[in-house]
Design a protein around this motif. Sequence first.
Motif, PDB file in Angstrom:
ATOM      1  N   PHE A  61     -37.767  -9.006   6.783  1.00  0.00           N
ATOM      2  CA  PHE A  61     -38.982  -9.454   6.752  1.00  0.00           C
ATOM      3  C   PHE A  61     -39.015  -9.915   4.948  1.00  0.00           C
ATOM      4  CE2 PHE A  61     -42.550  -7.411   4.200  1.00  0.00           C
ATOM      5  CZ  PHE A  61     -43.231  -8.588   4.309  1.00  0.00           C
ATOM      6  N   MET A  62     -37.953  -8.148   4.294  1.00  0.00           N
ATOM      7  CA  MET A  62     -37.501  -8.927   3.223  1.00  0.00           C
ATOM      8  C   MET A  62     -37.115 -10.378   2.696  1.00  0.00           C
ATOM      9  SD  MET A  62     -36.528  -4.525   1.756  1.00  0.00           S
ATOM     10  CE  MET A  62     -34.823  -4.869   3.605  1.00  0.00           C
ATOM     11  N   ALA A  63     -36.390 -10.705   3.173  1.00  0.00           N
ATOM     12  CA  ALA A  63     -35.351 -12.019   3.158  1.00  0.00           C
ATOM     13  C   ALA A  63     -37.054 -12.983   2.992  1.00  0.00           C
ATOM     14  CB  ALA A  63     -34.544 -11.893   4.206  1.00  0.00           C
ATOM     15  N   CYS A  64     -38.037 -13.069   3.776  1.00  0.00           N
ATOM     16  CA  CYS A  64     -38.920 -14.149   4.033  1.00  0.00           C
ATOM     17  C   CYS A  64     -39.969 -13.829   2.744  1.00  0.00           C
ATOM     18  CB  CYS A  64     -39.417 -13.736   4.926  1.00  0.00           C
ATOM     19  SG  CYS A  64     -38.192 -14.745   6.527  1.00  0.00           S
ATOM     20  N   ALA A  65     -40.210 -12.783   2.160  1.00  0.00           N
ATOM     21  CA  ALA A  65     -40.228 -12.318   1.055  1.00  0.00           C
ATOM     22  C   ALA A  65     -39.947 -12.689  -0.403  1.00  0.00           C
ATOM     23  CB  ALA A  65     -40.788 -10.640   1.106  1.00  0.00           C
ATOM     24  N   ASN A  66     -38.687 -12.685  -0.471  1.00  0.00           N
ATOM     25  CA  ASN A  66     -37.937 -13.749  -1.196  1.00  0.00           C
ATOM     26  C   ASN A  66     -37.990 -15.129  -1.635  1.00  0.00           C
ATOM     27  OD1 ASN A  66     -37.814 -11.131  -2.273  1.00  0.00           O
ATOM     28  ND2 ASN A  66     -35.777 -10.297  -1.462  1.00  0.00           N
ATOM     29  N   TYR A  67     -38.343 -15.547  -0.644  1.00  0.00           N
ATOM     30  CA  TYR A  67     -37.214 -17.257  -0.213  1.00  0.00           C
ATOM     31  C   TYR A  67     -38.879 -17.511  -0.863  1.00  0.00           C
ATOM     32  CZ  TYR A  67     -37.806 -21.688   1.448  1.00  0.00           C
ATOM     33  OH  TYR A  67     -37.505 -23.043   1.317  1.00  0.00           O
ATOM     34  N   ARG A  68     -39.654 -17.233  -1.182  1.00  0.00           N
ATOM     35  CA  ARG A  68     -40.190 -17.941  -1.827  1.00  0.00           C
ATOM     36  C   ARG A  68     -39.936 -18.225  -3.656  1.00  0.00           C
ATOM     37  NH1 ARG A  68     -42.789 -12.729  -1.687  1.00  0.00           N
ATOM     38  NH2 ARG A  68     -43.274 -11.725  -3.036  1.00  0.00           N
ATOM     39  N   ASP A  69     -39.494 -17.375  -4.581  1.00  0.00           N
ATOM     40  CA  ASP A  69     -38.288 -17.743  -4.952  1.00  0.00           C
ATOM     41  C   ASP A  69     -37.099 -18.179  -5.707  1.00  0.00           C
ATOM     42  OD1 ASP A  69     -40.888 -15.048  -6.379  1.00  0.00           O
ATOM     43  OD2 ASP A  69     -38.797 -13.239  -5.788  1.00  0.00           O
ATOM     44  N   ILE A  70     -37.145 -18.834  -4.562  1.00  0.00           N
ATOM     45  CA  ILE A  70     -36.437 -19.964  -4.634  1.00  0.00           C
ATOM     46  C   ILE A  70     -36.278 -21.884  -4.405  1.00  0.00           C
ATOM     47  CG2 ILE A  70     -34.146 -20.343  -3.238  1.00  0.00           C
ATOM     48  CD1 ILE A  70     -34.192 -17.756  -4.030  1.00  0.00           C
ATOM     49  N   PRO A  71     -37.348 -21.702  -4.014  1.00  0.00           N
ATOM     50  CA  PRO A  71     -37.053 -23.409  -3.881  1.00  0.00           C
ATOM     51  C   PRO A  71     -37.783 -23.748  -5.436  1.00  0.00           C
ATOM     52  CG  PRO A  71     -37.773 -22.183  -1.775  1.00  0.00           C
ATOM     53  CD  PRO A  71     -37.821 -21.655  -2.579  1.00  0.00           C
ATOM     54  N   TYR A  72     -37.242 -25.160  -5.408  1.00  0.00           N
ATOM     55  CA  TYR A  72     -38.015 -25.553  -6.516  1.00  0.00           C
ATOM     56  C   TYR A  72     -39.312 -26.542  -6.458  1.00  0.00           C
ATOM     57  CZ  TYR A  72     -33.323 -24.977  -8.978  1.00  0.00           C
ATOM     58  OH  TYR A  72     -32.445 -24.637  -9.584  1.00  0.00           O
ATOM     59  N   PHE A  73     -40.563 -27.097  -7.567  1.00  0.00           N
ATOM     60  CA  PHE A  73     -41.667 -27.548  -7.064  1.00  0.00           C
ATOM     61  C   PHE A  73     -42.161 -27.234  -5.621  1.00  0.00           C
ATOM     62  CE2 PHE A  73     -37.806 -31.061  -8.609  1.00  0.00           C
ATOM     63  CZ  PHE A  73     -37.797 -30.354  -9.994  1.00  0.00           C
ATOM     64  N   GLN A  74     -42.671 -26.237  -6.094  1.00  0.00           N
ATOM     65  CA  GLN A  74     -43.472 -25.890  -4.446  1.00  0.00           C
ATOM     66  C   GLN A  74     -44.243 -25.687  -4.511  1.00  0.00           C
ATOM     67  OE1 GLN A  74     -42.812 -21.194  -4.690  1.00  0.00           O
ATOM     68  NE2 GLN A  74     -40.871 -21.007  -5.251  1.00  0.00           N
ATOM     69  N   ASN A  75     -45.125 -26.311  -5.321  1.00  0.00           N
ATOM     70  CA  ASN A  75     -46.786 -26.966  -5.776  1.00  0.00           C
ATOM     71  C   ASN A  75     -46.338 -28.600  -5.883  1.00  0.00           C
ATOM     72  OD1 ASN A  75     -45.617 -27.225  -8.377  1.00  0.00           O
ATOM     73  ND2 ASN A  75     -47.675 -27.171  -9.354  1.00  0.00           N
ATOM     74  N   SER A  76     -45.868 -28.792  -5.003  1.00  0.00           N
ATOM     75  CA  SER A  76     -45.295 -30.525  -5.278  1.00  0.00           C
ATOM     76  C   SER A  76     -46.310 -31.315  -4.467  1.00  0.00           C
ATOM     77  CB  SER A  76     -44.045 -31.350  -4.850  1.00  0.00           C
ATOM     78  OG  SER A  76     -44.208 -30.980  -2.959  1.00  0.00           O
ATOM     79  N   HIS A 122     -37.758 -21.131 -25.489  1.00  0.00           N
ATOM     80  CA  HIS A 122     -39.275 -21.436 -24.499  1.00  0.00           C
ATOM     81  C   HIS A 122     -38.432 -21.537 -22.939  1.00  0.00           C
ATOM     82  CE1 HIS A 122     -40.596 -24.142 -28.433  1.00  0.00           C
ATOM     83  NE2 HIS A 122     -38.596 -24.701 -28.131  1.00  0.00           N
ATOM     84  N   GLU A 123     -40.425 -20.942 -22.032  1.00  0.00           N
ATOM     85  CA  GLU A 123     -38.974 -20.284 -20.871  1.00  0.00           C
ATOM     86  C   GLU A 123     -39.826 -21.489 -19.600  1.00  0.00           C
ATOM     87  OE1 GLU A 123     -42.015 -16.580 -21.070  1.00  0.00           O
ATOM     88  OE2 GLU A 123     -40.132 -15.210 -21.515  1.00  0.00           O
ATOM     89  N   LEU A 124     -39.281 -21.555 -18.890  1.00  0.00           N
ATOM     90  CA  LEU A 124     -40.160 -22.501 -18.622  1.00  0.00           C
ATOM     91  C   LEU A 124     -39.542 -21.863 -16.683  1.00  0.00           C
ATOM     92  CD1 LEU A 124     -37.288 -25.987 -19.539  1.00  0.00           C
ATOM     93  CD2 LEU A 124     -40.089 -25.126 -20.108  1.00  0.00           C
ATOM     94  N   ASP A 125     -40.549 -22.882 -15.973  1.00  0.00           N
ATOM     95  CA  ASP A 125     -40.620 -22.597 -14.354  1.00  0.00           C
ATOM     96  C   ASP A 125     -40.164 -23.469 -13.442  1.00  0.00           C
ATOM     97  OD1 ASP A 125     -41.367 -21.206 -11.964  1.00  0.00           O
ATOM     98  OD2 ASP A 125     -43.292 -20.627 -12.439  1.00  0.00           O
ATOM     99  N   MET A 126     -38.886 -23.193 -13.284  1.00  0.00           N
ATOM    100  CA  MET A 126     -38.519 -24.443 -12.278  1.00  0.00           C
ATOM    101  C   MET A 126     -39.146 -24.546 -10.900  1.00  0.00           C
ATOM    102  SD  MET A 126     -36.765 -25.678 -14.474  1.00  0.00           S
ATOM    103  CE  MET A 126     -36.539 -26.720 -13.291  1.00  0.00           C
ATOM    104  N   ARG A 127     -40.494 -23.617 -10.486  1.00  0.00           N
ATOM    105  CA  ARG A 127     -40.638 -23.982  -9.015  1.00  0.00           C
ATOM    106  C   ARG A 127     -41.518 -24.157  -9.270  1.00  0.00           C
ATOM    107  NH1 ARG A 127     -42.358 -17.261  -7.859  1.00  0.00           N
ATOM    108  NH2 ARG A 127     -43.261 -17.758  -9.995  1.00  0.00           N
ATOM    109  N   ASP A 128     -41.817 -24.709 -10.623  1.00  0.00           N
ATOM    110  CA  ASP A 128     -43.375 -25.398 -10.842  1.00  0.00           C
ATOM    111  C   ASP A 128     -43.355 -26.787 -11.140  1.00  0.00           C
ATOM    112  OD1 ASP A 128     -46.057 -26.338 -11.780  1.00  0.00           O
ATOM    113  OD2 ASP A 128     -46.508 -24.453 -13.407  1.00  0.00           O
ATOM    114  N   ALA A 129     -43.861 -27.948  -9.980  1.00  0.00           N
ATOM    115  CA  ALA A 129     -43.451 -29.651 -10.274  1.00  0.00           C
ATOM    116  C   ALA A 129     -43.771 -29.518 -11.597  1.00  0.00           C
ATOM    117  CB  ALA A 129     -44.101 -30.025  -9.155  1.00  0.00           C
ATOM    118  N   ASN A 130     -45.088 -29.550 -11.756  1.00  0.00           N
ATOM    119  CA  ASN A 130     -45.404 -29.324 -14.143  1.00  0.00           C
ATOM    120  C   ASN A 130     -44.321 -29.153 -14.576  1.00  0.00           C
ATOM    121  OD1 ASN A 130     -48.452 -29.762 -13.425  1.00  0.00           O
ATOM    122  ND2 ASN A 130     -48.697 -28.248 -12.009  1.00  0.00           N
ATOM    123  N   ILE A 131     -43.045 -28.698 -14.894  1.00  0.00           N
ATOM    124  CA  ILE A 131     -41.906 -29.408 -15.458  1.00  0.00           C
ATOM    125  C   ILE A 131     -41.779 -30.291 -15.700  1.00  0.00           C
ATOM    126  CG2 ILE A 131     -40.533 -29.345 -13.433  1.00  0.00           C
ATOM    127  CD1 ILE A 131     -40.323 -27.532 -16.841  1.00  0.00           C
TER     128      ILE A 131
END
Length: 274
Positions: free
Chosen positions: A20-35, A211-220
């Motif tokens: 469960f903890m591993a799955c909970a942290n998975y959302r912090d890994i992929p790029y472009f989550q809102n692609s 400048h701070e950038l969020d690489m999980r956000d496709a708007n990058i």
Amino acid sequence: MRLSNILMKNIVIAFISILFMACANYRDIPYFQNSKDFKDDGSVGLYDITIKPKDELVIFVTNTGNPESVAQFNMRESTPMNEYDKTIGGIRQSRAGRRYHYLVENDGTIEFPVVGHIHLAGLTIEQANAAILEKVLPYLQDKSNCIVNTYIGNYEISVLGEVKRPNTFTIGRNKCTILEALAMAGDMTIYGKRDNVKLLRELPDGTYGVHELDMRDANILNSPYYYLQQRDIIYVEPNEAMLQSSQIGTTTRLWVRGVGITISLGSLLYRVLN
């Protein structure tokens, strides 16, 4: 028998908790989550790098009709005879000497042979070519075949922190994105903080802005910081998992190892008793 069942139940619960903890942290890994919701609004468009003070420019003046007429504009630096041939700007350089690098001074100018000072800071490469050509043409009889090509010889990007191969990279072309820079550094490690990648960019006065950038956000892809400039520095912070791991002492590691051995023995005991 009852004791072994309780032990196995606790082991299963612990295993499920870890998953469960591993799955909970998975959302912090992929790029472009809102692609799927990404819209290219064209805010970046075609990118052209601009020349800055302290850039080292490699400038080629060519004339296909009369190459000798432009030799005075193509200075070469003396090079040891045992130095290997080099390629600069896609053009092969001989051991006789590499192309001269023109330093852009703080006032934005370079000192060019014959014509003197040319102001280039703030210009794109295409604009710089046109500005240099305008200064050169009055000194030529055959003006129709003259071409100027300019390259930034010290276009460098530094990538630090939680990446596989931190280093300073020399870019061999006049364009580089933050994704390409991370790829050259072997990408972020699993411990890299993807939602707060810091980009340090040199300001006109020589200081740096952060400048701070969020690489999980496709708007990058639409960010004004998606394309990197000369001497940009990328820093990837360690995430919480890395920080917690670094705080684990020898005693804690032994305790974790002991728990693993206990679980293995419990599993073996359960099989024997059943």
